[in-house]
Design a protein around this motif. Structure first.
Motif, PDB file in Angstrom:
ATOM      1  N   PHE A  44     -34.139  16.799 -14.647  1.00  0.00           N
ATOM      2  CA  PHE A  44     -34.063  15.895 -15.790  1.00  0.00           C
ATOM      3  C   PHE A  44     -34.583  16.562 -17.065  1.00  0.00           C
ATOM      4  O   PHE A  44     -34.875  15.878 -18.043  1.00  0.00           O
ATOM      5  N   ASP A  45     -34.688  17.892 -17.042  1.00  0.00           N
ATOM      6  CA  ASP A  45     -35.100  18.684 -18.220  1.00  0.00           C
ATOM      7  C   ASP A  45     -36.523  18.381 -18.665  1.00  0.00           C
ATOM      8  O   ASP A  45     -36.849  18.469 -19.854  1.00  0.00           O
ATOM      9  N   ILE A  46     -37.384  18.035 -17.732  1.00  0.00           N
ATOM     10  CA  ILE A  46     -38.792  17.758 -18.037  1.00  0.00           C
ATOM     11  C   ILE A  46     -39.619  18.964 -17.618  1.00  0.00           C
ATOM     12  O   ILE A  46     -39.614  19.358 -16.447  1.00  0.00           O
ATOM     13  N   ARG A  47     -40.339  19.537 -18.581  1.00  0.00           N
ATOM     14  CA  ARG A  47     -41.067  20.783 -18.329  1.00  0.00           C
ATOM     15  C   ARG A  47     -42.579  20.646 -18.518  1.00  0.00           C
ATOM     16  O   ARG A  47     -43.325  21.526 -18.080  1.00  0.00           O
ATOM     17  N   GLU A  48     -43.033  19.580 -19.177  1.00  0.00           N
ATOM     18  CA  GLU A  48     -44.463  19.306 -19.295  1.00  0.00           C
ATOM     19  C   GLU A  48     -44.819  18.237 -18.268  1.00  0.00           C
ATOM     20  O   GLU A  48     -44.368  17.091 -18.382  1.00  0.00           O
ATOM     21  N   GLU A  62     -52.933  22.464  -6.645  1.00  0.00           N
ATOM     22  CA  GLU A  62     -53.023  23.406  -7.763  1.00  0.00           C
ATOM     23  C   GLU A  62     -52.900  24.845  -7.271  1.00  0.00           C
ATOM     24  O   GLU A  62     -52.303  25.696  -7.945  1.00  0.00           O
ATOM     25  N   ARG A  63     -53.433  25.133  -6.090  1.00  0.00           N
ATOM     26  CA  ARG A  63     -53.302  26.471  -5.515  1.00  0.00           C
ATOM     27  C   ARG A  63     -51.838  26.802  -5.239  1.00  0.00           C
ATOM     28  O   ARG A  63     -51.405  27.953  -5.374  1.00  0.00           O
ATOM     29  N   LEU A  64     -51.069  25.797  -4.864  1.00  0.00           N
ATOM     30  CA  LEU A  64     -49.648  26.004  -4.576  1.00  0.00           C
ATOM     31  C   LEU A  64     -48.832  26.229  -5.835  1.00  0.00           C
ATOM     32  O   LEU A  64     -47.996  27.140  -5.900  1.00  0.00           O
ATOM     33  N   LEU A  65     -49.061  25.409  -6.863  1.00  0.00           N
ATOM     34  CA  LEU A  65     -48.176  25.392  -8.034  1.00  0.00           C
ATOM     35  C   LEU A  65     -48.755  26.065  -9.278  1.00  0.00           C
ATOM     36  O   LEU A  65     -47.998  26.429 -10.181  1.00  0.00           O
ATOM     37  N   GLY A  66     -50.086  26.210  -9.331  1.00  0.00           N
ATOM     38  CA  GLY A  66     -50.700  26.819 -10.503  1.00  0.00           C
ATOM     39  C   GLY A  66     -50.411  26.053 -11.772  1.00  0.00           C
ATOM     40  O   GLY A  66     -50.241  24.824 -11.750  1.00  0.00           O
ATOM     41  N   ASN A  67     -50.307  26.763 -12.883  1.00  0.00           N
ATOM     42  CA  ASN A  67     -50.036  26.098 -14.168  1.00  0.00           C
ATOM     43  C   ASN A  67     -48.557  25.999 -14.474  1.00  0.00           C
ATOM     44  O   ASN A  67     -48.168  25.530 -15.544  1.00  0.00           O
ATOM     45  N   GLY A  68     -47.721  26.435 -13.533  1.00  0.00           N
ATOM     46  CA  GLY A  68     -46.278  26.310 -13.690  1.00  0.00           C
ATOM     47  C   GLY A  68     -45.617  27.368 -14.538  1.00  0.00           C
ATOM     48  O   GLY A  68     -44.387  27.373 -14.675  1.00  0.00           O
ATOM     49  N   GLY A  72     -41.550  28.531 -15.883  1.00  0.00           N
ATOM     50  CA  GLY A  72     -41.227  28.074 -17.235  1.00  0.00           C
ATOM     51  C   GLY A  72     -41.694  26.661 -17.500  1.00  0.00           C
ATOM     52  O   GLY A  72     -41.181  25.987 -18.393  1.00  0.00           O
ATOM     53  N   LEU A  73     -42.687  26.196 -16.726  1.00  0.00           N
ATOM     54  CA  LEU A  73     -43.214  24.846 -16.863  1.00  0.00           C
ATOM     55  C   LEU A  73     -44.642  24.896 -17.400  1.00  0.00           C
ATOM     56  O   LEU A  73     -45.278  25.948 -17.428  1.00  0.00           O
ATOM     57  N   SER A  74     -45.135  23.734 -17.798  1.00  0.00           N
ATOM     58  CA  SER A  74     -46.545  23.558 -18.127  1.00  0.00           C
ATOM     59  C   SER A  74     -47.066  22.438 -17.240  1.00  0.00           C
ATOM     60  O   SER A  74     -46.743  21.272 -17.450  1.00  0.00           O
TER      61      SER A  74
END
Length: 295
Positions: A44-48, A62-68, A72-74
Motif C-alpha cells: 500500500f506504499d506505506i514506508r513509515e 526489533e532484532r528481526l526487522l531493525g530500523n527497516g 527502504g523503510l523507516s
C-alpha cells in the motif's frame, strides 16, 4: 500515509506455542508471521511504520526487522503494556501519527490481494483525508467477528461485534485506514465490558458521521486470521500451495522493496551476499535477475 502494525497481545489462543515466543514470530510456512502484515503495508506504499508489541516480545521483533533501512523503510517501535484493545494503538502512536493519515494492520492478519491492490489503493486515496476505510470479507461463520451490514448500494448500515444473529456474512478484517482525527476519536472511547478500547466502537463513530466506507474484498483475494492453531495451519497451507504452484513467494519483503523501488539492484545484491545459502537466497537471486514477475 503512515502505518501501524499492532503485534501485541499474549497469544493465548495459541498457547503453549506462545509461551516463549511472540505469536507474530511463529512461522507461516516459510516466513515469520509478521512478514505478511508488514508486506501488506509495503504494497500500500506505506514506508513509515510503527510496530507496537509487548515489553517481552518487542526486542525480538526489533532484532528481526531493525530500523527497516535495508528495505527502504523507516521502522520504529512502541510498547503496549497490556492488551487494552486495538483502538489503543492510536493513543500509543499519537506522536508517530501526528497530522498524517494512518493505516492500522493487525499482526496476525494475512492478506492476499493480487492485482486488485491498485483498485483498493485508488479507493482509499480518493477519500483518505475525509473518511475512514475498512475492508469486508465474506465468511461462513460471521458470528465470530465484527459483522458489517450493507444496504443495496453497499453503503454500511451497521457494524456489530460478534452478534448472536448476524445481519450478513460480511465481517470486518484487521486492516483499517483513518484520517488524522482518529487520535482524538480514540481518546474519546470508553472501555468495553472486556475493558478494551474496541475498534468497532471507533468505526461506529465514523459511521454515525457518515464518514465510513467498507470495501468488500473481491473473489480471488484471501484473508486469514492466523491467531488460532487451525487458522495458523490453514495460513501455512495456503501460502505453501500458492508458492509451490507459482514459484513466486508471498510476503518476500526484499522482493517487494526492490520491485517497488524502495531499494536498488546494488542494495538487493548486498542483502543477497549477506544471506547464507538456501532457498530464500536462491529466490532473491532470481528476483535480481528479473526472472520473476512481481506478484
Amino acid at each position: 500515509m503512515k502505518g501501524i502494525l499492532l503485534a501485541g497481545g499474549r497469544g493465548t489462543r495459541l498457547y503453549p506455542l506462545t509461551k516463549t515466543i511472540s505469536k507474530q514470530l511463529l512461522p507461516v510456512y516459510d516466513k515469520p508471521m509478521i512478514f505478511y502484515p508488514l508486506s501488506t503495508l509495503m504494497l500500500f506504499d506505506i514506508r513509515e511504520i510503527l510496530i507496537i508489541s509487548t515489553p517481552e516480545d518487542l526486542p525480538n521483533i526489533e532484532r528481526l526487522l531493525g530500523n527497516g533501512s535495508t528495505l527502504g523503510l523507516s521502522i520504529s517501535y512502541a510498547i503496549q503494556e497490556e492488551p487494552r484493545g486495538i483502538a489503543e494503538a492510536f493513543i500509543i502512536g499519537a506522536s508517530f501519527i501526528g497530522e498524517d493519515n494512518v493505516c492500522l494492520i493487525l499482526g496476525d492478519n494475512i492478506f492476499y490481494l493480487g492485482e486488485h491492490i491498485n483498485k483498493y489503493v485508488d479507493a482509499i486515496h480518493k477519500h483518505e483525508h475525509s473518511q475512514a476505510t475498512i475492508f469486508a470479507y465474506h465468511v461462513s461463520n460471521p458470528n465470530r467477528f465484527g459483522v458489517i451490514e450493507f444496504d443495496n448500494n453497499f453503503n454500511v448500515k451497521s457494524i456489530e461485534e460478534k452478534p448472536i444473529n448476524p445481519k450478513s456474512n460480511f465481517v470486518s478484517v484487521g486492516l483499517y485506514f483513518y484520517p488524522s482525527d482518529v487520535i482524538a476519536k480514540a481518546n474519546k472511547l470508553s472501555p468495553s465490558k472486556r475493558n478494551e478500547l474496541e475498534i468497532t466502537d471507533l468505526n461506529n463513530m465514523y459511521l454515525k458521521e457518515g464518514r465510513l466506507q467498507a470495501l468488500p474484498l473481491l473473489r480471488g483475494n484471501a484473508w486469514l486470521d492466523a491467531g488460532t492453531p487451525d487458522s495458523l495451519m490453514d495460513s501455512s497451507n495456503f501460502v505453501q500451495i500458492i508458492e509451490k504452484r507459482q514459484g513466486l513467494k508471498i510476503a518476500c519483503l526484499e522482493e517487494i522493496a526492490y520491485k517497488k523501488g524502495y531499494i536498488n539492484a546494488d542494495q538487493l545484491e548486498g542483502i543477497i551476499n549477506n544471506l547464507t545459502d538456501g532457498n530464500y537466497k536462491d529466490y532473491l537471486i532470481k528476483v535480481l535477475a528479473d526472472e520473476y514477475e512481481f506478484y
